[in-house]
Design an enzyme around this catalytic site. Structure first.
Site, PDB file in Angstrom:
ATOM      1  CG  MET A   1     -24.491 -20.854 -86.397  1.00 28.45           C
ATOM      2  SD  MET A   1     -23.884 -20.466 -84.643  1.00 28.45           S
ATOM      3  CE  MET A   1     -25.517 -19.647 -83.916  1.00 28.45           C
ATOM      4  CB  THR A   2     -28.274 -25.224 -90.261  1.00 28.62           C
ATOM      5  OG1 THR A   2     -28.983 -26.208 -90.284  1.00 28.62           O
ATOM      6  CG2 THR A   2     -27.177 -25.135 -91.310  1.00 28.62           C
ATOM      7  CB  THR A   3     -25.977 -30.135 -89.082  1.00 29.84           C
ATOM      8  OG1 THR A   3     -25.217 -29.429 -87.940  1.00 29.84           O
ATOM      9  CG2 THR A   3     -25.027 -31.302 -89.321  1.00 29.84           C
ATOM     10  CG  ASP A  18     -30.092 -28.679 -87.682  1.00 29.43           C
ATOM     11  OD1 ASP A  18     -30.098 -28.350 -88.710  1.00 29.43           O
ATOM     12  OD2 ASP A  18     -30.593 -27.782 -86.711  1.00 29.43           O
ATOM     13  CE  LYS A  34     -32.303 -25.742 -89.995  1.00 32.39           C
ATOM     14  NZ  LYS A  34     -31.230 -25.810 -89.139  1.00 32.39           N
TER      15      LYS A  34
END
Length: 202
Positions: A1-3, A18, A34
């Site tokens: 889960m991330t953006t 993020d 990231k």
């Protein structure tokens, strides 16, 4: 889960992510990196299995160095993307759980960006978002993207897109990392006033 978010403009590419790292519903790390510098002219975002992506992007970094040593010029970005796609495609039936945005500036295509999914599918994009917060980020990009954006305007748009995801997606949070890749400056990390003030605002 991330953006993660990517935006292409005339003079370069903006990538933003993020910083929250999750393991299921557990926040495993609050300062996750990231964004991955492959070479001075190209970078990638990481979404999905961290170990898988670190492994694959290490391969891409080595390949970029080998190409530069052999041919005395930076590797074309499409060649890197094709290499990653082949790794993912031929790893079946084992599947790397990854999603990556690879973007930068090269002699062949100028400012360019591709998205590569976990099956090896490649799509060329002008703006894109990946990860669990992508529906929120994509909405901001859809409204704010224009073909004549400057790099500075694209940085602000990318930050606002990640900001929307952090506000609405429990898998995204903690802060924002932003890089630009331009012909003039190459790979450059961006630290803006808006970025520094983001966490208190949320």
């Amino acid at each position: 889960m991330t953006t993660t978010v990517g935006i292409v403009v005339k003079d370069g590419v903006v990538l933003a992510t993020d910083k929250r790292v999750t393991a299921g519903y557990y926040i495993a790390h609050k300062k996750g990196e990231k964004l991955w510098k492959i070479d001075d002219h190209v970078a990638a975002t990481m979404s999905g299995g961290v170990a898988d992506l670190q492994n694959i992007l290490s391969f891409l970094t080595v390949r970029a160095r080998e190409y530069k040593t052999q041919f005395r010029r930076p590797i074309p970005i499409r060649a890197l993307v094709n290499y990653m796609s082949l790794i993912l495609f031929y790893s079946r039936p084992y599947v790397y759980v990854v999603h990556s945005i690879i973007g930068g500036v090269d002699e062949e295509e100028g400012a360019v960006m591709y998205m590569v999914d976990w099956l090896g599918t490649v799509t060329k994009e002008k703006y894109v978002a990946t990860g669990s917060g992508s529906p929120y980020a994509k909405g901001v990009l859809e409204v704010g993207y224009r073909g004549d954006l400057t790099v500075e305007e694209a940085v602000d748009l990318a930050i606002n897109a990640i900001k929307a995801a952090i506000r609405n997606d429990p898998g995204s949070g903690e802060g924002i990392d932003v890089v630009t890749i331009t012909k003039r400056d190459g790979f450059k990390r961006i630290f803006t006033t808006q970025q520094k003030l983001l966490i208190p605002e949320i």
